[in-house]
Write a protein that holds these residues in place. Structure first.
Motif, mmCIF file in Angstrom:
data_model
loop_
_atom_site.group_PDB
_atom_site.id
_atom_site.type_symbol
_atom_site.label_atom_id
_atom_site.label_comp_id
_atom_site.label_asym_id
_atom_site.label_seq_id
_atom_site.Cartn_x
_atom_site.Cartn_y
_atom_site.Cartn_z
ATOM 1 N N CYS A 160 0.833 -1.212 0.000
ATOM 2 C CA CYS A 160 0.000 0.000 0.000
ATOM 3 C C CYS A 160 0.866 1.260 0.000
ATOM 4 O O CYS A 160 0.432 2.321 -0.435
ATOM 5 N N GLN A 161 2.097 1.127 0.511
ATOM 6 C CA GLN A 161 2.994 2.283 0.622
ATOM 7 C C GLN A 161 3.987 2.373 -0.537
ATOM 8 O O GLN A 161 4.816 3.273 -0.567
ATOM 9 N N LEU A 162 3.909 1.436 -1.475
ATOM 10 C CA LEU A 162 4.813 1.429 -2.628
ATOM 11 C C LEU A 162 4.044 1.819 -3.888
ATOM 12 O O LEU A 162 2.825 1.629 -3.964
ATOM 13 N N PRO A 163 4.731 2.353 -4.871
ATOM 14 C CA PRO A 163 4.059 2.889 -6.064
ATOM 15 C C PRO A 163 3.673 1.795 -7.082
ATOM 16 O O PRO A 163 4.157 1.776 -8.211
ATOM 17 N N TYR A 164 2.797 0.878 -6.657
ATOM 18 C CA TYR A 164 2.349 -0.180 -7.555
ATOM 19 C C TYR A 164 0.826 -0.203 -7.599
ATOM 20 O O TYR A 164 0.154 0.136 -6.619
ATOM 21 N N GLU A 165 0.290 -0.625 -8.727
ATOM 22 C CA GLU A 165 -1.149 -0.814 -8.846
ATOM 23 C C GLU A 165 -1.479 -2.213 -8.324
ATOM 24 O O GLU A 165 -1.072 -3.213 -8.906
ATOM 25 N N ILE A 166 -2.222 -2.261 -7.213
ATOM 26 C CA ILE A 166 -2.453 -3.550 -6.563
ATOM 27 C C ILE A 166 -3.942 -3.814 -6.374
ATOM 28 O O ILE A 166 -4.773 -2.908 -6.396
ATOM 29 N N ALA A 167 -4.256 -5.094 -6.201
ATOM 30 C CA ALA A 167 -5.576 -5.539 -5.763
ATOM 31 C C ALA A 167 -5.352 -6.748 -4.868
ATOM 32 O O ALA A 167 -4.288 -7.387 -4.904
ATOM 33 N N LEU A 168 -6.344 -7.056 -4.033
ATOM 34 C CA LEU A 168 -6.248 -8.195 -3.128
ATOM 35 C C LEU A 168 -7.085 -9.349 -3.660
ATOM 36 O O LEU A 168 -8.116 -9.134 -4.299
ATOM 37 N N ALA A 169 -6.631 -10.572 -3.402
ATOM 38 C CA ALA A 169 -7.377 -11.769 -3.781
ATOM 39 C C ALA A 169 -7.498 -12.667 -2.560
ATOM 40 O O ALA A 169 -6.484 -13.071 -1.982
ATOM 41 N N HIS A 170 -8.740 -12.959 -2.155
ATOM 42 C CA HIS A 170 -8.963 -13.755 -0.948
ATOM 43 C C HIS A 170 -9.732 -15.023 -1.277
ATOM 44 O O HIS A 170 -10.769 -14.977 -1.949
ATOM 45 N N CYS A 171 -9.223 -16.168 -0.793
ATOM 46 C CA CYS A 171 -9.889 -17.459 -0.963
ATOM 47 C C CYS A 171 -10.502 -17.903 0.360
ATOM 48 O O CYS A 171 -9.794 -18.003 1.363
ATOM 49 N N ASN A 172 -11.791 -18.186 0.353
ATOM 50 C CA ASN A 172 -12.470 -18.751 1.516
ATOM 51 C C ASN A 172 -12.645 -20.243 1.250
ATOM 52 O O ASN A 172 -13.478 -20.657 0.453
ATOM 53 N N PHE A 173 -11.830 -21.058 1.923
ATOM 54 C CA PHE A 173 -11.853 -22.498 1.682
ATOM 55 C C PHE A 173 -12.927 -23.220 2.488
ATOM 56 O O PHE A 173 -13.107 -24.434 2.329
ATOM 57 N N GLN A 174 -13.620 -22.495 3.369
ATOM 58 C CA GLN A 174 -14.722 -23.050 4.169
ATOM 59 C C GLN A 174 -14.294 -24.297 4.956
ATOM 60 O O GLN A 174 -15.022 -25.282 5.031
ATOM 61 N N LEU A 175 -13.121 -24.216 5.542
ATOM 62 C CA LEU A 175 -12.584 -25.357 6.284
ATOM 63 C C LEU A 175 -12.664 -25.170 7.794
ATOM 64 O O LEU A 175 -12.444 -26.126 8.543
ATOM 65 N N ARG A 176 -12.945 -23.931 8.233
ATOM 66 C CA ARG A 176 -12.939 -23.668 9.676
ATOM 67 C C ARG A 176 -14.241 -23.024 10.138
ATOM 68 O O ARG A 176 -14.263 -22.182 11.039
ATOM 69 N N GLY A 177 -15.340 -23.425 9.498
ATOM 70 C CA GLY A 177 -16.648 -22.941 9.923
ATOM 71 C C GLY A 177 -16.760 -21.432 9.850
ATOM 72 O O GLY A 177 -16.369 -20.802 8.862
ATOM 73 N N ILE A 178 -17.272 -20.841 10.914
ATOM 74 C CA ILE A 178 -17.509 -19.401 10.953
ATOM 75 C C ILE A 178 -16.215 -18.611 10.838
ATOM 76 O O ILE A 178 -16.190 -17.488 10.324
ATOM 77 N N GLU A 179 -15.099 -19.199 11.315
ATOM 78 C CA GLU A 179 -13.800 -18.504 11.235
ATOM 79 C C GLU A 179 -13.446 -18.152 9.793
ATOM 80 O O GLU A 179 -12.907 -17.081 9.520
ATOM 81 N N SER A 180 -13.740 -19.045 8.860
ATOM 82 C CA SER A 180 -13.401 -18.790 7.457
ATOM 83 C C SER A 180 -14.154 -17.573 6.930
ATOM 84 O O SER A 180 -13.583 -16.757 6.187
#
Length: 436
Positions: free
Chosen positions: A39-59
């Motif tokens: 976030c502090q470096l001069p790059y164009e970024i996006a985030l990618a999140h995988c929900n593997f549904q392995l830990r119930g509500i925690e996931s």
């Protein structure tokens, strides 16, 4: 840490400049530190999140945490959910392998669909140590000891130079929040056992263990590069490629004091795993084979032949009707009427049309087939014996087509005409058959 990372990228990943970067973000310590740094470096970024549904509500709480972070910092986010347990069951994979397959397949889909250039993951130096020790415990070869690559195709791992301690200190100093994965506390998985029990012992014995380990991996990587160079040079002396077939000269191979290592190096990319069987093949009788999923290695007299697996086409038949002049499948064959007899060859024969029974048939040969080779005055010979006398390899024999007229062989295509269809003094119609 920010300055160290920026210098590292400038030196080792200068091509990231002006590129679209997708940051794999689980919500855990490592990935949140990576996200905060970029976030502090001069790059164009996006985030990618995988929900593997392995830990119930925690996931789902992990997913919500990453969504909130992305919204707060005005970062584009891509999130997906997987039924990892079902996928692992369907494809008979461990949960960890299934999650890895799902994760990286999705990353590559995002790269293509959203036109990102690279995926960044938050693997660090301690991950590298753990992977090394896991592979060491499983008896891996050199490839498993050189560590997690800093770059693998479109996957970049910019945090490999940092230890887990450095990452934790940065998060604490900057008051960064992250999610704790409860499964990391369990010693159910081998990696966690190594992380919790083994690595701390090494660090206690040597306070500079991580630096020493990274130096060792540098030496191993240099050794691997030398192995690659040697394998290429020796390959040029031992191997020769003809079409889809690679043949290894056994006489040349056995002159090498450690030819088994070379075979392993050359063949591992073709999916072979039965290495003892492969090494035994060198001294086996001709015709013995070892298979991988897509390839087979064949002992053939003085060579090992590496060829792709092919479906058995012995039962396939291709019919040629009377008057047909151009055959295109399964091979290119021209059939023309001629007035004069010219010299026959392996690729051109002349037959008496009156002796043919249509339709002619092209088929692969079968064990027990026999014919009367041209010039042998009507003596019958089994194809298997004929091929042996011709010193054909296993692969060459499999690629031979036979031209049949009723129950008689007209031509072992490309090798020998049958005596029974030769031109006589009273022949009126001469057919010229030629492989194109």
């Amino acid at each position: 840490m920010l300055e160290k990372l920026q210098a590292h990228i400038t030196q080792n990943f200068p091509f990231l400049q002006n590129k679209k970067l997708l940051l794999a973000t689980s919500g855990g310590l490592d990935s949140m530190v990576m996200a905060q740094l970029f976030c502090q470096l001069p790059y164009e970024i996006a985030l990618a999140h995988c929900n593997f549904q392995l830990r119930g509500i925690e996931s789902f709480e992990d997913q919500k945490f990453v969504e909130d972070y992305a919204e707060k910092n005005n970062i584009p986010l891509f999130a997906t959910q997987f039924d990892t347990t079902a996928f692992a069951k369907d494809y008979k994979l461990s949960t960890q392998v299934a999650a890895r397959e799902l994760r990286y397949n999705w990353f590559y889909e995002l790269l293509e669909e959203e036109q990102f250039d690279y995926v960044l993951t938050a693997h660090h130096a301690d991950d590298n140590i753990e992977t090394f020790l896991i592979n060491l415990s499983r008896g891996t070869g050199l490839d498993g000891l050189v560590g997690i690559p800093a770059q693998n195709d479109k996957i970049i791992r910019p945090l490999l130079l940092f230890s887990r301690e450095e990452i934790e200190n940065y998060a604490t100093e900057t008051h960064l929040q992250w999610r704790e994965d409860s499964s990391n506390a369990s010693n159910k998985y081998l990696r966690n056992k190594i992380r919790h029990d083994l690595v701390p012992l090494f660090k206690a014995m040597n306070p500079h263990f991580i630096d020493s380990f990274q130096n060792t991996q540098t030496y191993l990587q240099q050794a691997q590069a030398m192995v690659e160079d040697a394998a290429i040079m020796v390959y040029q002396q031992v191997a020769e490629q003809n079409g889809d077939t690679i043949q290894f000269d056994l006489a040349q191979l056995k002159r090498l004091a450690n030819y088994q290592s070379y075979l392993y190096h050359w063949l591992k990319e073709f999916g072979f795993t039965a290495w003892d069987d492969i090494y035994d093949l060198v001294e086996s009788q001709s015709g013995k084979q070892v298979h991988s999923v897509e390839y087979r290695l064949i002992k053939d007299r003085d060579h090992l032949l590496l060829v792709p697996l092919q479906s058995n086409s012995n039962g396939e038949a291709y019919y040629i009707e009377k008057g047909e002049q151009d055959v295109k499948i399964p091979l290119k064959l021209s059939i023309t009427k001629v007035e004069d007899l010219a010299t026959s060859s392996n690729t051109t024969i002349f037959v008496d049309e009156s002796k043919l029974v249509y339709p002619l048939v092209l088929q692969k040969w079968n064990e027990g087939d026999s014919f009367q080779p041209f010039g042998m005055n009507g003596k019958t010979k089994k194809l298997s014996k004929f091929f042996k006398d011709e010193k054909l390899s296993v692969v060459a024999k499999e690629n031979i087509w036979i031209l049949w007229s009723a129950n008689a062989i007209v031509w072992v295509v490309g090798l020998r005409q049958d005596e029974r269809f030769k031109i006589e003094n009273n022949t009126e119609n001469i057919l010229k058959l030629e492989i194109q």
